[in-house]
Design an enzyme around this catalytic site. Structure first.
Site, PDB file in Angstrom:
ATOM      1  N   HIS A   1       0.793  -1.243   0.000  1.00 19.41           N
ATOM      2  CA  HIS A   1       0.000   0.000   0.000  1.00 19.41           C
ATOM      3  C   HIS A   1       0.824   1.291   0.000  1.00 19.41           C
ATOM      4  O   HIS A   1       0.807   2.065   0.958  1.00 19.41           O
ATOM      5  CB  HIS A   1      -0.998   0.007   1.165  1.00 19.41           C
ATOM      6  CG  HIS A   1      -0.510  -0.514   2.479  1.00 19.41           C
ATOM      7  ND1 HIS A   1       0.688  -0.134   3.070  1.00 19.41           N
ATOM      8  CD2 HIS A   1      -1.086  -1.373   3.362  1.00 19.41           C
ATOM      9  CE1 HIS A   1       0.838  -0.736   4.226  1.00 19.41           C
ATOM     10  NE2 HIS A   1      -0.234  -1.503   4.428  1.00 19.41           N
TER      11      HIS A   1
ATOM     12  N   ASP B   1      -6.602  -3.709   0.073  1.00 15.14           N
ATOM     13  CA  ASP B   1      -6.357  -3.660   1.524  1.00 15.14           C
ATOM     14  C   ASP B   1      -7.697  -3.692   2.262  1.00 15.14           C
ATOM     15  O   ASP B   1      -7.909  -2.959   3.236  1.00 15.14           O
ATOM     16  CB  ASP B   1      -5.550  -2.423   1.913  1.00 15.14           C
ATOM     17  CG  ASP B   1      -5.002  -2.493   3.344  1.00 15.14           C
ATOM     18  OD1 ASP B   1      -5.122  -3.565   3.975  1.00 15.14           O
ATOM     19  OD2 ASP B   1      -4.480  -1.475   3.826  1.00 15.14           O
TER      20      ASP B   1
END
Length: 435
Positions: free
Chosen positions: A238, A311
């Site tokens: 991320h 995520d």
């Protein structure tokens, strides 16, 4: 009996949408035929028929960064609810992170997840990560060989950064020996100290301590040097900051084996979009500045960042109701990922449809050595059918996930999955009156 998907469209190289008829047999794509003309009945007799009605068919999406919460946090999500949510979003393979309770630091926990996915999941392929350190405490390496043998797809301590450089170097050396990736949550704990949002306009306005960009980038830079030393496949979770993008770009330029991912929310939102102290806007990494958003978009476009992940991080309404300071980090992402990116970047003409689909299917499969992610004869029949014209408003009451924590409630988006197939079996289909 096979399945004919008739009257579909597929994106070919060059971003052309071409009419196709697709035959699925024995879990694989047996035939991709010209769809400009109807098939003669003799070819379809004895087969199940799915009429795509001109909708797009693509290789199913692959999400290499998700949180299914089971075992240990079943009030947030379960493998059953999480995989149903994934299927609805068009995901056919998902890789679940190790920060469960217990942590996936033993072969028994890896096997537990795989068995739960087999018996209670929607049919979506579930690939567990093994943790780098025991209990994700960063003190002692797990048995990488045993975790790999049990079915771990890679090693990560996602949820926390590995603080010790020596620990990370040892992990990379062992992963390299096994030809397995190390997937890193990059965060220097000494720089965050309970801050809920990024160091930027929102933090200044509300008098909050901010999470600085360096907290991520310091670990990215450190780990790139360790990856160079060990030769491991190092994958950055991320990515959210301009500095991280710059470091990864430089590493790739000199041949270090580093890959990276970015989430839809970091491509679309900045800290200046946060409307108030609503914890549905609290995530880790946090929403960064507009300059960082521009950097991660450019990074994905020029190949510095390789793939899109969600995520997906569910939390209960009660937990998120604690507010920006006390609520846990994280938002859900399965069911809105493609419509968000399609609406923001493809409908507006910035990206081609081919570009987006590749970064959600073919590229993650290639990076992690998975056989899926292909729309071609002989490939696994892991498919998603998408209605590119369907427009719908994100509604909290509409999610299949057990949780609803997302900042995108009320957004009107185009391009919604209508059917998801894994290994030739339909695992989710939208029910429509006209169908």
């Amino acid at each position: 009996m096979g399945v004919w998907i008739l009257n579909a469209k597929a994106v070919t190289t060059g971003n052309e949408q071409t009419a196709k008829h697709i035959l699925v047999e024995n879990g694989r794509i047996a035939v991709i035929a010209d769809g400009s003309q109807p098939l003669p009945p003799a070819r379809t007799n004895g087969h199940e028929i799915i009429d795509a009605k001109g909708r797009l068919v693509s290789a199913g999406f692959i999400d290499m960064h998700v949180h299914l919460r089971e075992p240990g946090f079943e009030h947030k999500e379960t493998i059953a609810t999480g995989t149903r949510s994934a299927a609805r979003g068009g995901f056919t393979t998902i890789a679940c992170m190790p920060n469960t309770r217990p942590v996936t630091d033993t072969p028994e926990t890896i096997r537990y997840i795989l068995e739960k996915a087999r018996t209670e999941g929607s049919g979506v392929r579930v690939l567990p990560y093994g943790s780098i350190s025991k209990q994700e405490l960063g003190r002692e390496l797990t048995d990488f060989s045993a975790l790999q043998e049990a079915g771990a797809v890679a090693f990560s301590d996602d949820g926390v950064g590995v603080q010790s450089s020596q620990m990370m170097k040892n992990a990379m050396a062992e992963a390299k020996r096994l030809n397995m990736p190390v997937v890193a949550h990059c965060e220097d704990n000494t720089l965050i100290e309970g801050a809920p949002v990024t160091e930027g306009a929102f933090a200044a306005k509300h008098g909050l301590k901010g999470i600085p960009n360096e907290s991520e980038a310091i670990h990215v830079g450190r780990d790139i040097l360790l990856a160079e030393a060990t030769g491991v496949h190092y994958h950055v979770c991320h990515v959210s900051t301009e500095q991280s993008v710059r470091l990864i770009r430089q590493a790739k330029a000199i041949g270090i084996r580093v890959t990276a991912e970015v989430c839809p929310h970091h491509l679309i939102l900045s800290d200046e979009d946060i409307p108030g102290m609503d914890a549905d806007w609290k995530m880790n990494p946090p929403l960064r500045t507009p300059r960082d958003v521009a950097a991660v978009i450019e990074g994905l476009e020029d190949g510095t960042l390789d793939i899109v992940v969600t995520d997906h991080a569910p939390h209960s309404a009660e937990e998120k109701a604690k507010g920006m300071l006390l609520a846990p980090f994280g938002i859900i992402g399965f069911e809105t990922a493609f419509p968000l990116l399609y609406t923001k970047f493809v409908v507006t003409g910035r990206w081609t449809l081919e570009f987006l689909l590749d970064r959600m299917s073919a590229v993650p499969a290639r990076l992690f050595g998975l056989p899926q992610g292909k729309l071609e004869e002989g490939a696994d029949a892991d498919l998603v059918m998408i209605d590119l014209e369907e427009e719908k408003t994100v509604d909290r009451a509409d999610f299949l996930s057990k949780s609803t924590n997302t900042p995108f409630i009320g957004w009107t988006l185009k391009g919604w999955p209508a059917l998801t197939m894994v290994g030739g079996r339909t695992v989710w289909q939208e029910k429509r009156a006209e169908d």
